[in-house]
Scaffold this active site. Sequence first.
Site, mmCIF file in Angstrom:
data_model
loop_
_atom_site.group_PDB
_atom_site.id
_atom_site.type_symbol
_atom_site.label_atom_id
_atom_site.label_comp_id
_atom_site.label_asym_id
_atom_site.label_seq_id
_atom_site.Cartn_x
_atom_site.Cartn_y
_atom_site.Cartn_z
ATOM 1 N N ASP A 224 45.600 43.296 29.842
ATOM 2 C CA ASP A 224 46.038 41.971 29.391
ATOM 3 C C ASP A 224 45.010 41.513 28.368
ATOM 4 O O ASP A 224 43.809 41.450 28.661
ATOM 5 C CB ASP A 224 46.064 40.966 30.549
ATOM 6 C CG ASP A 224 47.179 41.251 31.556
ATOM 7 O OD1 ASP A 224 48.005 42.137 31.290
ATOM 8 O OD2 ASP A 224 47.207 40.589 32.598
ATOM 9 N N ASP A 379 58.399 38.928 35.183
ATOM 10 C CA ASP A 379 57.323 38.199 35.873
ATOM 11 C C ASP A 379 57.935 37.307 36.961
ATOM 12 O O ASP A 379 58.059 36.096 36.789
ATOM 13 C CB ASP A 379 56.570 37.305 34.871
ATOM 14 C CG ASP A 379 55.928 38.101 33.755
ATOM 15 O OD1 ASP A 379 55.257 39.098 34.031
ATOM 16 O OD2 ASP A 379 56.104 37.726 32.577
HETATM 17 O O1 1PR Z 1 56.813 36.797 27.498
HETATM 18 O O2 1PR Z 1 57.455 38.586 25.926
HETATM 19 O O3 1PR Z 1 55.617 37.018 25.337
HETATM 20 O O4 1PR Z 1 55.332 38.722 27.086
HETATM 21 C C1 1PR Z 1 54.155 38.271 27.662
HETATM 22 C C2 1PR Z 1 53.649 39.353 28.554
HETATM 23 O O5 1PR Z 1 52.355 38.970 28.992
HETATM 24 C C3 1PR Z 1 54.516 39.561 29.780
HETATM 25 O O6 1PR Z 1 54.692 40.949 29.961
HETATM 26 C C4 1PR Z 1 53.699 38.980 30.924
HETATM 27 O O7 1PR Z 1 53.806 39.792 32.070
HETATM 28 C C5 1PR Z 1 52.280 39.025 30.392
HETATM 29 N N1 1PR Z 1 51.476 37.872 30.830
HETATM 30 C C6 1PR Z 1 51.579 36.619 30.383
HETATM 31 N N2 1PR Z 1 50.642 35.838 30.978
HETATM 32 C C7 1PR Z 1 49.962 36.603 31.815
HETATM 33 C C8 1PR Z 1 48.848 36.185 32.656
HETATM 34 O O8 1PR Z 1 48.319 36.962 33.446
HETATM 35 N N3 1PR Z 1 48.453 34.938 32.554
HETATM 36 N N4 1PR Z 1 50.013 38.935 32.369
HETATM 37 C C9 1PR Z 1 50.475 37.897 31.719
HETATM 38 C C10 1PR Z 1 50.728 39.642 33.183
HETATM 39 C C11 1PR Z 1 50.564 41.092 34.806
HETATM 40 C C12 1PR Z 1 50.457 42.531 34.879
HETATM 41 C C13 1PR Z 1 49.154 42.922 35.512
HETATM 42 C C14 1PR Z 1 49.618 43.439 36.834
HETATM 43 C C15 1PR Z 1 48.596 44.265 37.562
HETATM 44 N N5 1PR Z 1 49.892 40.566 33.707
HETATM 45 O O9 1PR Z 1 50.728 43.180 33.716
HETATM 46 O O10 1PR Z 1 48.542 43.801 34.682
HETATM 47 O O11 1PR Z 1 50.009 42.334 37.651
HETATM 48 O O12 1PR Z 1 47.507 43.505 37.914
HETATM 49 P P1 1PR Z 1 46.629 43.898 39.158
HETATM 50 O O13 1PR Z 1 46.636 45.385 39.259
HETATM 51 O O14 1PR Z 1 45.264 43.403 38.825
HETATM 52 O O15 1PR Z 1 47.244 43.211 40.348
HETATM 53 P P2 1PR Z 1 56.354 37.702 26.442
#
Ligand code: 1PR
Length: 524
Positions: A224, A379
């Site tokens: 991320d 999500d």
């Molecule tokens: O909505 O098309 O602009 O895409 C935004 C992207 O960014 C989406 O794929 C969304 O999942 C991601 N995203 C947005 N905000 C966050 C945040 O964390 N604040 N991250 C975010 C999502 C989730 C996973 C993470 C797993 C594993 N991250 O990708 O890597 O949950 O984590 P872990 O192993 O530590 O539990 P758009």
Amino acid sequence: MIALLDYGAGNVRSVINALERLGETVQIVSNGDDILQADRLVFPGVGGFGSMMHNLREKNFIDPLTSYLRSGRPFFGICLGLQVLFDGSEEAPGVPGLGIIPGQVKRFTVDLAVPHIGWNGIKARQPSRIFNGLHGDEKFYFVHSYHVAPETDEWVLTATDYGYEFVSAIQKGNIIATQFHPEKSGKAGLALLANFLDTTREAIIPAAGPDPTRLAKRIIACLDVRTNNQGDLVVTKGDQYDVRENGEVRNLGKPVQLAGRYYEEGADEITFLNITAFRDFPLKDMPMLKVLELTSKNVFVPLTIGGGIRDYKDKDGRHWSALEVAAEYFRSGADKISIGSDAVLIVEDILKTGQAAGMNSIAQISRVYGNQAVVISIDPRRVYVKTPDAVNHHVIETTIPGPGGEHYCWYQCTIKGGREGREVDAVTLAKVCEQLGAGEILLNCIDRDGTNAGFDLELINAVKNAVSIPVIASSGAGNVAHFQEVFTRTEADAALAAGIFHRQEVSIGEVKEYLQNKVEIRPV
Ligand code: 1PR
């Protein structure tokens, strides 16, 4: 100098990067004479069979390419660069191929996820110089829904199993072509390409590998990425999507370096999520494109990029389609793009109106770059209900009761990085996106993200049972046993983790070592 045939339909960056890594200077052919004068030619076909043949015809490449292939000079075809050699394809009935090898290209008829995506083995059927240095048990990266079916076995170089045995490479004189992508197959793929480039190498048969070959479960590292308070682009990680600690964005490292480390450790794929892209116009976000460019020069496994893939109007009023945004990412080295928020809005609209409005981003991008290039990142978070018919959504019975003792829940899709819940459930979203042309589902879970509590198996089973495209389980991995659990208690095709890898609690090598002999994986 090696000539590369690019008809401008997609991403050939990774092939160029791999050839340059092997010390070659690549010349992209711009006309038929360039093909006729080449000493060695590489053709990484992209898109669909029909559009490939159309493009080759438009550019007047068909005759020079056919003469080149008949001349006996070295040729390496990749994916559609293999299929082009055949008489035709079920993908585009009535459109003739080059007819160098008698036979047709057929769609997989298997009871398994299609496209066939991921790392699978090869069984050698004749000696070739491309096998030098291979042990026979290596896996290579495949991504395709169609496979070649030659009329005779004479030119079959390798076979692979996926539901049934299919031909995964051919060799006819100096013509070699693979269905798999050596440029995305890590060190084994680079070795194979290096063997092709050195025509003095001896033709050998490698030691026999596993028979049947098996598709590996993939281990994916996710980064991320966002800008921190100091303005640097950093890899961060949330707890249930909250990436701040004492007001500061958590900084877990630099994107390019971390991606390089995960590649060396044996990651089967790497995913970058630009997590603040919903706020800004991502094409202004040049650092992210730079991150991809730099990463793809050193990382030879598939790269996915997500965040902000949708239509925009920039501050000058210029309209940018999601396809144009995606094209920039593909040009910079991405193999797949992932769509989050926009997918929810598209599906909401379809559910409301009963029809797809115009050409949405999923349909548009998958039509140009292929279904396999479009990942839908979901999500979701749990919403508990008292009875299965309490809401008009896909409700599951759960073994993890809610705060009020509820035994039912549905998974509400969110947009803008979990900030806004919408009236669509994850199962419906996945199903509609598959129909629109998505090739894969990246299934996050806000409740589990960053908790180390293990994957949400109930969510994964619900979605996996509803679609036939591959599903990547994500969120919650806390130890090596969680990977075994997700692969044995669900049919997930891949497992993605972030926190445990970034914090160096567990390495990708350790995950694979633990899974060895328990789950089919690509050995490091
Ligand atoms: O909505 O098309 O602009 O895409 C935004 C992207 O960014 C989406 O794929 C969304 O999942 C991601 N995203 C947005 N905000 C966050 C945040 O964390 N604040 N991250 C975010 C999502 C989730 C996973 C993470 C797993 C594993 N991250 O990708 O890597 O949950 O984590 P872990 O192993 O530590 O539990 P758009």
